[in-house]
Scaffold this motif. Structure first.
Motif, PDB file in Angstrom:
ATOM      1  N   GLN A   1       1.061   7.760  -0.812  1.00  0.00           N
ATOM      2  CA  GLN A   1       1.668   8.914  -1.461  1.00  0.00           C
ATOM      3  C   GLN A   1       1.343   8.940  -2.953  1.00  0.00           C
TER       4      GLN A   1
ATOM      5  N   TYR B   1      -3.149   1.006   6.923  1.00  0.00           N
ATOM      6  CA  TYR B   1      -1.803   0.510   7.215  1.00  0.00           C
ATOM      7  C   TYR B   1      -0.847   0.779   6.058  1.00  0.00           C
ATOM      8  N   ALA B   2      -0.226   1.951   6.115  1.00  0.00           N
ATOM      9  CA  ALA B   2       0.809   2.373   5.167  1.00  0.00           C
ATOM     10  C   ALA B   2       1.429   3.627   5.756  1.00  0.00           C
ATOM     11  N   PRO B   3       2.608   4.018   5.285  1.00  0.00           N
ATOM     12  CA  PRO B   3       3.228   5.235   5.825  1.00  0.00           C
ATOM     13  C   PRO B   3       2.305   6.447   5.681  1.00  0.00           C
ATOM     14  N   ALA B   4       2.280   7.280   6.716  1.00  0.00           N
ATOM     15  CA  ALA B   4       1.422   8.468   6.738  1.00  0.00           C
ATOM     16  C   ALA B   4       1.823   9.450   5.650  1.00  0.00           C
ATOM     17  N   VAL B   5       0.850  10.236   5.209  1.00  0.00           N
ATOM     18  CA  VAL B   5       1.097  11.249   4.180  1.00  0.00           C
ATOM     19  C   VAL B   5       0.485  12.575   4.627  1.00  0.00           C
ATOM     20  N   THR B   6       0.969  13.660   4.026  1.00  0.00           N
ATOM     21  CA  THR B   6       0.414  14.987   4.308  1.00  0.00           C
ATOM     22  C   THR B   6       0.075  15.663   2.983  1.00  0.00           C
TER      23      THR B   6
ATOM     24  N   HIS C   1      -2.928  12.724  13.051  1.00  0.00           N
ATOM     25  CA  HIS C   1      -1.829  13.253  12.250  1.00  0.00           C
ATOM     26  C   HIS C   1      -1.753  14.771  12.418  1.00  0.00           C
TER      27      HIS C   1
ATOM     28  N   SER D   1      -6.134   1.170  11.073  1.00  0.00           N
ATOM     29  CA  SER D   1      -5.475   2.217  11.852  1.00  0.00           C
ATOM     30  C   SER D   1      -6.095   3.572  11.532  1.00  0.00           C
TER      31      SER D   1
ATOM     32  N   THR E   1       0.852  -1.192   0.000  1.00  0.00           N
ATOM     33  CA  THR E   1       0.000   0.000   0.000  1.00  0.00           C
ATOM     34  C   THR E   1       0.881   1.232   0.000  1.00  0.00           C
ATOM     35  N   ASN E   2       0.537   2.200  -0.846  1.00  0.00           N
ATOM     36  CA  ASN E   2       1.286   3.443  -0.922  1.00  0.00           C
ATOM     37  C   ASN E   2       0.299   4.604  -1.067  1.00  0.00           C
TER      38      ASN E   2
ATOM     39  N   TRP F   1      -4.890   6.544  12.037  1.00  0.00           N
ATOM     40  CA  TRP F   1      -3.831   7.540  12.217  1.00  0.00           C
ATOM     41  C   TRP F   1      -4.187   8.916  11.653  1.00  0.00           C
TER      42      TRP F   1
END
Length: 464
Positions: A392, A423-428, A450, A444, A389-390, A446
């Motif tokens: 970004q 479940y993957a790295p957080a993004v902004t 954030h 999750s 999962t990505n 998150w």
């Protein structure tokens, strides 16, 4: 461990022997207090409160002790409850005053179980609101006009009419219109909301007759006991006990608007059957209502999807899906919906989102699926699982930096709905306020913590 400090001495409030031995009162006073207590409990079972009667039936040990100044229910870690009462205090109140104290304490414990949100319970204005609500109910059910007084003439709690008078004066001083007393005390949350309108809410020093906030209780024990009490009273109500039915309907009505957890709790207990409502074949899923409101807020007043709250509430109560209507002649709004194929994706979620945004006048919807890559998706197709999962990549596509099927996204979306397990790295994203995250079961959440936080809600599915 529940303890009390009295004259420099620490008393373990679960040590029955130590409690009974602590500065014992005169035997005649103890006996009179015990009679008042027994008479009060008998009246609860016969005519006053089925809830209070069952709650105190769970307190297998009822101990007269001067280790507490008034009365308290202690829920110990071994799963048992103790009723502690000061015999001198009870003797001075008489049977009617004792009934008030015990009924108040029972309602306090039940509502402590119903309202578990720590932020709400930590607000002294909400504490005052619940005291007003409880004392209003107890006075009404016991046929009293005033709160009982202590032997010294002091107050035994928060007088709801005095609070209403202070509220009325405060609002009129601000040039605002206060509610009449009956509307003011309609529900716990209506009281709380009106007190919050005050410039200076009258939050007094703790004067409540119970020690619910001063005596530590085992949360698991309290939850188990109160759940059992409500379940038993519901069984009696459904079995034809009119007193139990009236009391539960009143309690449910006073917690109206308390949120998803309370709605689910009353639903599990069988409130719909008690009210004579036809059980719904499909659960009203609160994430749908939340998404409709949140999406509308992203699209702005005058150029947005409008969720008609009154009509929506009626439709939801009838088991229908809420509808969105478009307000204003402004440009078509753009909504991007992205499904995470790496997680569990219930078909019902896809179908409802298709109905909500894909078939609504004035909204142009674009669909994506993604895992490690971003892929086109046609509404109505089955979402197939993938690997990795990505987030970004979705952000880059939404902001025009990434091509999908050889084309970049040419619009600036008014809202982006991400359906994922999280479940993957957080993004902004560059504009986090436009993003809405629906997190599938077990995922999750998150995005809501954030920096900056984004709209986030957990998706629930299934049947009642």
């Amino acid at each position: 461990m529940a303890t009390a400090t009295t004259r420099g001495r620490v008393i373990d409030l679960t040590d029955r022997r130590a409690l009974a031995a602590h500065t014992p009162a005169d035997p005649e006073v103890i006996e009179r207090a015990r009679r008042w207590k027994e008479a009060a409990l008998l009246d609860f079972g016969i005519k006053d409160s089925v809830v209070a009667s069952w709650l105190y039936a769970k307190c297998h040990h009822q101990i007269p002790t001067t280790a507490v100044p008034t009365a308290a229910v202690v829920a110990s870690g071994d799963g048992t409850c103790l009723l502690l009462y000061n015999p001198v205090f009870f003797d001075g109140l008489g049977v009617q005053g004792v009934k008030f104290v015990l009924y108040h304490e029972a309602r306090h414990l039940i509502q402590r179980h119903l309202y578990v949100d720590e932020t709400l319970r930590a607000d002294p204005v909400f504490t005052l609101a619940t005291e007003v609500s409880i004392n209003h109910v107890v006075l009404a059910r016991l046929g009293r006009q005033k709160l009982p007084r202590t032997p010294e003439g002091g107050s035994t709690g928060v007088d709801p009419r005095e609070v209403h008078r202070a509220y009325t004066e405060d609002l009129r001083g601000q040039g605002l219109q206060p509610l009449p007393y009956d509307a003011f005390v309609r529900t716990d949350l209506s009281i709380y909301g009106e007190l919050k309108r005050m410039a200076d809410p009258p939050v007094p020093e703790p004067v409540c007759v119970h020690l619910g906030e001063g005596v530590p209780v085992d949360t698991e024990t309290l939850a188990g006991v109160t759940k059992d009490v409500l379940a038993e009273v519901m069984r009696q109500a459904l079995g034809g006990n009119e007193q139990a039915r009236a009391e539960l309907l009143e309690l449910a009505g006073r917690t109206e608007g308390g949120g998803e957890r309370l709605e689910r709790l009353w639903g599990d207990l069988g409130l719909a059957a008690l009210r004579g409502e036809t059980p719904r074949t499909r659960r009203v899923e609160w994430w749908k209502r939340w998404l409709a409101d949140t999406l509308a807020s992203k699209l702005r007043e005058g150029e947005r999807l409008v969720y008609p709250k009154k009509l929506g509430a009626v439709l939801l109560s009838l088991g229908h899906e809420p509808m969105l209507s478009r307000r204003g002649p402004e440009r078509v709004k753009v909504v991007l919906v992205a499904f995470d194929t790496s997680g569990s994706m219930p078909d019902a979620v896809v179908e409802w989102l298709t109905t909500l945004v894909g078939r609504t006048d004035g909204v142009e919807t674009h669909w994506l699926s993604f895992d490690g890559e971003v892929m086109p998706f046609v509404a109505g197709e089955r979402v197939l699982g993938g690997g990795g999962t990505n987030f970004q990549n979705v952000v880059d596509y939404a902001e025009g930096r990434l091509q999908v099927a050889g084309r970049a996204f040419e619009h600036r979306p008014d809202a982006v709905i991400m359906v994922t397990d999280g479940y993957a790295p957080a993004v902004t994203p560059s504009d986090p306020g436009r993003w809405i995250w629906l997190i599938t079961d077990g995922g999750s959440t998150w995005p809501e913590t954030h920096n900056p936080p984004m709209a986030c809600h957990r998706v629930t599915t299934g049947e009642r």
